[in-house]
Write a protein that holds these residues in place. Structure first.
Motif, mmCIF file in Angstrom:
data_model
loop_
_atom_site.group_PDB
_atom_site.id
_atom_site.type_symbol
_atom_site.label_atom_id
_atom_site.label_comp_id
_atom_site.label_asym_id
_atom_site.label_seq_id
_atom_site.Cartn_x
_atom_site.Cartn_y
_atom_site.Cartn_z
ATOM 1 N N ASP A 1 0.838 -1.195 0.000
ATOM 2 C CA ASP A 1 0.000 0.000 0.000
ATOM 3 C C ASP A 1 0.878 1.253 0.000
ATOM 4 N N GLY A 2 1.921 1.222 0.832
ATOM 5 C CA GLY A 2 2.836 2.366 0.918
ATOM 6 C C GLY A 2 3.541 2.607 -0.415
ATOM 7 N N LEU A 3 4.032 1.533 -1.036
ATOM 8 C CA LEU A 3 4.737 1.683 -2.323
ATOM 9 C C LEU A 3 3.814 2.280 -3.383
ATOM 10 N N ILE A 4 2.602 1.750 -3.431
ATOM 11 C CA ILE A 4 1.657 2.205 -4.461
ATOM 12 C C ILE A 4 1.387 3.696 -4.287
ATOM 13 N N THR A 5 1.188 4.088 -3.035
ATOM 14 C CA THR A 5 0.862 5.489 -2.766
ATOM 15 C C THR A 5 2.079 6.398 -2.954
ATOM 16 N N ASP A 6 3.216 5.978 -2.369
ATOM 17 C CA ASP A 6 4.385 6.872 -2.365
ATOM 18 C C ASP A 6 4.968 7.053 -3.762
ATOM 19 N N ILE A 7 5.044 5.974 -4.512
ATOM 20 C CA ILE A 7 5.708 6.067 -5.827
ATOM 21 C C ILE A 7 4.695 6.426 -6.913
ATOM 22 N N GLY A 8 3.436 6.134 -6.646
ATOM 23 C CA GLY A 8 2.427 6.348 -7.677
ATOM 24 C C GLY A 8 2.427 5.175 -8.648
ATOM 25 N N VAL A 9 2.190 3.983 -8.115
ATOM 26 C CA VAL A 9 2.215 2.778 -8.951
ATOM 27 C C VAL A 9 0.823 2.564 -9.547
ATOM 28 N N ALA A 10 0.763 2.494 -10.870
ATOM 29 C CA ALA A 10 -0.531 2.310 -11.540
ATOM 30 C C ALA A 10 -0.802 0.839 -11.845
ATOM 31 N N TYR A 11 0.264 0.025 -11.734
ATOM 32 C CA TYR A 11 0.164 -1.358 -12.224
ATOM 33 C C TYR A 11 1.167 -2.210 -11.462
ATOM 34 N N LEU A 12 0.704 -3.340 -10.957
ATOM 35 C CA LEU A 12 1.614 -4.282 -10.312
ATOM 36 C C LEU A 12 1.711 -5.528 -11.164
ATOM 37 N N LYS A 13 2.934 -5.934 -11.471
ATOM 38 C CA LYS A 13 3.135 -7.276 -12.040
ATOM 39 C C LYS A 13 3.368 -8.180 -10.844
ATOM 40 N N TRP A 14 2.386 -9.020 -10.542
ATOM 41 C CA TRP A 14 2.376 -9.815 -9.301
ATOM 42 C C TRP A 14 2.846 -11.223 -9.640
ATOM 43 N N ASP A 15 4.064 -11.531 -9.229
ATOM 44 C CA ASP A 15 4.701 -12.788 -9.645
ATOM 45 C C ASP A 15 4.599 -13.842 -8.536
ATOM 46 N N HIS A 16 4.898 -15.076 -8.866
ATOM 47 C CA HIS A 16 4.810 -16.192 -7.918
ATOM 48 C C HIS A 16 5.662 -17.306 -8.500
ATOM 49 N N ASN A 17 6.929 -17.388 -8.021
ATOM 50 C CA ASN A 17 7.903 -18.201 -8.746
ATOM 51 C C ASN A 17 8.268 -19.532 -8.104
ATOM 52 N N ARG A 18 7.404 -20.077 -7.287
ATOM 53 C CA ARG A 18 7.692 -21.443 -6.855
ATOM 54 C C ARG A 18 6.396 -22.160 -6.543
ATOM 55 N N ASP A 19 6.463 -23.479 -6.685
ATOM 56 C CA ASP A 19 5.339 -24.290 -6.248
ATOM 57 C C ASP A 19 5.372 -24.394 -4.731
ATOM 58 N N LEU A 20 4.211 -24.670 -4.160
ATOM 59 C CA LEU A 20 4.148 -24.832 -2.709
ATOM 60 C C LEU A 20 4.355 -26.308 -2.384
ATOM 61 N N VAL A 21 5.520 -26.605 -1.833
ATOM 62 C CA VAL A 21 5.864 -27.982 -1.497
ATOM 63 C C VAL A 21 5.843 -28.093 0.017
ATOM 64 N N ALA A 22 5.150 -29.097 0.533
ATOM 65 C CA ALA A 22 5.087 -29.282 1.991
ATOM 66 C C ALA A 22 4.830 -27.950 2.690
ATOM 67 N N ALA A 23 3.792 -27.276 2.243
ATOM 68 C CA ALA A 23 3.492 -25.942 2.755
ATOM 69 C C ALA A 23 2.500 -26.046 3.908
ATOM 70 N N GLY A 24 3.031 -26.034 5.118
ATOM 71 C CA GLY A 24 2.177 -26.141 6.297
ATOM 72 C C GLY A 24 2.211 -24.857 7.112
ATOM 73 N N HIS A 25 1.218 -24.743 8.001
ATOM 74 C CA HIS A 25 1.250 -23.618 8.950
ATOM 75 C C HIS A 25 2.472 -23.811 9.859
ATOM 76 N N PRO A 26 3.333 -22.807 9.976
ATOM 77 C CA PRO A 26 4.592 -22.998 10.703
ATOM 78 C C PRO A 26 4.401 -23.517 12.134
ATOM 79 N N ALA A 27 3.372 -23.064 12.814
ATOM 80 C CA ALA A 27 3.239 -23.441 14.227
ATOM 81 C C ALA A 27 2.804 -24.893 14.401
ATOM 82 N N THR A 28 1.993 -25.408 13.492
ATOM 83 C CA THR A 28 1.412 -26.740 13.678
ATOM 84 C C THR A 28 1.835 -27.742 12.616
ATOM 85 N N GLY A 29 2.283 -27.250 11.492
ATOM 86 C CA GLY A 29 2.600 -28.139 10.371
ATOM 87 C C GLY A 29 1.370 -28.539 9.572
ATOM 88 N N ALA A 30 0.168 -28.110 9.989
ATOM 89 C CA ALA A 30 -1.060 -28.478 9.266
ATOM 90 C C ALA A 30 -1.046 -27.849 7.867
#
Ligand code: DGJ
Length: 728
Positions: free
Chosen positions: A443-472
């Motif tokens: 939110d801060g970046l968008i407002t401060d810099i004046g970002v009109a467009y975000l390229k929203w990336d996601h560069n890995r698969d989720l492997v064994a992705a559990g909640h850190p506290a429980t592992g669920a």
């Protein structure tokens, strides 16, 4: 109020007929071409089709309801796989209430246009309440979702293993088309026969997947772009999911679902689980079916509300080598070419000199950007362009200040962190503190810099992705947390546009596209591959929502070299842009690229509103085509590409979608790039240029659509954009 009314919804050439036996869950009796029937005809049909089922004759195959039930005689995968400490696993759901558009029908038969059917059912013994929603949209798109509630006040949780509604398809659909893929080569078609059993395309990657099928099609033998009945299915979800086609005794059905990991959804008393929307689209030919998805997206997306700005993305121009002076120079040169949006890609934030560090530390790197990004963003705006910024907010490098400060913010199924993947881990967005931190930073970046467009990336698969506290397991919660974050950012910044990128086209689905304005279909800009990636991604996504960039002559992914016209012609029917170090352009290429950009700006209104068409794409020896045709069929644009190798020097190309009775003036781009002049027919050789004044042939829509025009196939890897405009 009848608990089991007979309902017929019909819109845009599609009918959906739904009926129930007594208070059992309703089944879809027909989904396909629109029918005309009096109420009495529908009742007679439902009676004629009735099967007595296991109560009377045990061998009669069960007609699967929208949520097929084991207890009713379904021996395949149940619609609802749940249990409470091992009990209540074969629920007998009884319908309590049916509504059509929120109103309870007051007669046995309801016939209406587009609408929504809501079915409330439950099994008090098993402590389960279920709500099924089934919709037919005005454009003829079908979608359904199911909500499951633990109706018991206390006791053991209700464990939900899977909820997979059934969308039935007639068994005359015997051909399947679905898509495989990998990094930089998404949506590779595989065509095969329907066989008994289940054909399932499953993603357990925590993102939609570079190998995701995107749509799964089943149709009558030989269905093609413009012929043959075909049914498409799509699961609108960006986490683990499955597209399946079940062929069983007397039934064929799409089964779409979220894939839930062991113990992932355990509902306490009063808690609910809701499936993603499972979509179905019927048409005669793939294009007619795809058009319903496009209408849906165009109805909800910000992309359709304004001209798509020509974009320069600097990733393949500079990669991680950020130099503010070079980037400002690129901005000036881009604006001179006619670019309208400048996107600063990966490499701008603290510690990010390569892909091993920095994810999570979302502040401009002071060693590279001592004055921050604002000066560059201001320069971009001074040049008349919008400023866009790359982010990968769901990810974290272990080598980052954020990871050092919050080692407990990384998803893991046990004490050890999962394997790294591009040197990165997954940030736990289900943790409210981590969520608030990232939301506030963006939110801060968008407002401060004046970002009109975000390229929203996601560069890995989720492997064994559990909640850190429980592992669920955390994939379900993480996916919903991402949706919440995008929704919140969009609410705070109503003009902000977002691109969904995941190593290219790894997150292309209607869940993300309810919140993103375009996708990055692939990291490969090689026009040979890109043509097909655009065509097949385009079964779901309309052209203007697919980023479509012209990159360097030598493809960074395939190493193949291609002529500028070919690259531009293939990129033309999309959201056009550049991903190339334009400082290296020779004067003639610079002028040519400028012309292509000007042409795109002239024709983008048509590209972003037209009906998408295709042709020839499954024949490796002939030319292939992608096109858009104006809704009133007064105009059309077609990119035609030559095959890699063929014994023919010429081949007839038919232009689909035109009106038979109208007459069209035909013009084209760059005939000189198509081969030696003696190989190029006069309609192309003598063209005045795309949509330009001058002598050009005028032909009937009927001739162009059914006979076609000859196209030179002498040279491989060439393309032209052809424009047709009605003269009457
Ligand atoms: C993967 C994307 O698909 C590319 O376009 C680029 O943004 C890189 N990530 C940056 O790391």
């Amino acid at each position: 109020m009848p608990t089991s009314p007979l309902i017929h919804l019909s819109a845009a050439g599609v009918s959906l007929v739904v009926a129930a036996e007594r208070d059992r869950l309703p089944a879809i009796l027909h989904w396909g071409a629109a029918i005309v029937a009096a109420d009495a005809d529908l009742q007679a049909f439902a009676l004629a089709e009735r099967r007595r089922g296991i109560d009377d004759v045990s061998d009669v195959p069960y007609r699967p309801s929208i949520l097929p039930e084991h207890a009713a005689g379904w021996f395949g995968r149940p619609g609802l796989s749940v249990h409470t400490a091992g009990a209540g696993w074969a629920p007998q759901l009884r319908v309590r209430r049916v509504r059509v558009d929120e109103r309870e029908p007051d007669s046995e038969v309801t016939q209406t246009g587009a609408g929504r059917i809501t079915v409330d059912a439950g099994d008090p013994g098993a402590g389960i309440d279920v709500r099924i929603e089934l919709e037919l949209a005005p454009a003829g798109l079908v979608r359904t979702r199911v909500r499951v509630r633990n109706a018991a006040a206390d006791g053991e949780p209700l464990e939900v293993q899977s909820v997979a509604p059934a969308l039935p398809v007639p068994t005359r659909a015997t051909d399947v088309l679905d898509f495989a893929g990998r990094w930089a080569h998404e949506r590779i078609p595989q065509r095969h026969a329907v066989v008994r059993g289940t054909h399932a395309r499953t993603s357990r990657r925590g993102r939609t997947g570079l190998d995701a099928t995107t749509v799964l099609a089943a149709g009558v033998p030989g269905f093609s772009s413009d012929a043959g009945e075909v049914w498409l299915s799509h699961v609108g979800f960006s986490g683990d999911h499955e597209h399946a086609l079940d062929r069983d005794d007397a039934s064929l059905a799409f089964r779409g679902s979220e894939v839930l990991l062991p113990g992932e959804v355990r509902l306490r008393g009063g808690e609910e689980y809701e499936t993603p929307w499972i979509h179905g689209s019927y048409g005669v030919g793939l294009d007619a079916a795809a058009a319903r998805f496009h209408a849906h997206l165009r109805g909800i997306s910000r992309s359709s509300r304004r001209d798509r700005p020509v974009t320069l993305n600097v990733w393949e121009a500079v990669y991680f080598d950020h130099d503010p002076a070079v980037l400002a120079d690129l901005a000036v040169q881009a604006a001179a070419l006619g670019v309208e949006r400048f996107v600063l890609d990966d490499g701008w934030f603290r510690g990010r000199r390569d892909d091993r560090a920095g994810l999570g530390d979302w502040e401009p790197d002071p060693t590279v950007w001592p004055d921050g990004l604002r000066p560059l963003a201001d320069e971009v705006r001074r040049q008349g362009m919008e400023f866009g910024l790359w982010v990968e907010p769901e990810m974290i490098n272990e080598d980052s200040d954020l990871a050092r400060a919050h080692p407990d913010w990384m998803l893991r199924a046990g004490p050890e962190l999962p394997a790294r993947y591009r040197f990165q881990q997954v940030l736990d967005l289900t943790n409210p503190d981590a969520f608030a931190h990232i939301l506030g930073t963006l939110d801060g970046l968008i407002t401060d810099i004046g970002v009109a467009y975000l390229k929203w990336d996601h560069n890995r698969d989720l492997v064994a992705a559990g909640h850190p506290a429980t592992g669920a397991p955390a994939v379900h919660d993480q996916t919903l947390a991402l949706y919440r974050m995008l929704d919140e950012l969009r609410a705070r910044h109503p003009q902000l546009e977002i691109e969904s990128c995941a190593s290219g086209g790894g997150r292309v689905d209607l869940g993300i596209l309810a919140r993103a304005d375009r996708v990055h279909p692939s990291d490969s800009h090689d026009p040979i591959d890109r043509f097909h990636i655009l065509r097949w991604t385009g079964l779901l996504v309309p052209p203007e929502m697919m980023g479509s960039h012209v990159a360097s002559p030598v493809s960074s992914v395939t190493g193949r070299t291609h002529d500028l016209h070919y690259r531009c012609a293939v990129a033309f029917l999309g959201h056009f842009g550049i991903e190339w170090d334009i400082r290296e352009l020779a004067a003639d290429d610079r002028a040519a690229l400028q012309r292509w950009i000007a042409d795109y700006r002239r024709f983008r209104g048509l590209i972003q509103t037209g009906a998408a068409v295709g042709g020839g794409e499954l024949d490796p020896a002939g030319p292939a085509l992608r096109g858009v045709v104006a809704p009133d069929r007064g105009e059309g644009l077609f990119t035609i590409v030559t095959p890699a190798t063929t014994p023919d020097t010429l081949s007839r190309v038919r232009l689909p979608g035109l009106a038979d009775e109208r007459r069209y003036r035909v013009t084209s781009t760059a005939p000189e790039s198509l081969g030696p002049p003696w190989q190029v027919p006069d309609w192309l050789r003598l063209t005045p240029g795309l949509g330009r004044a001058g002598d050009a042939p005028v032909l009937s829509g009927s001739m162009l659509r059914t006979v076609g025009l000859e196209f030179p196939t002498f040279h491989p890897e060439r393309a032209a954009v052809v424009h047709v405009a009605a003269v009457d």
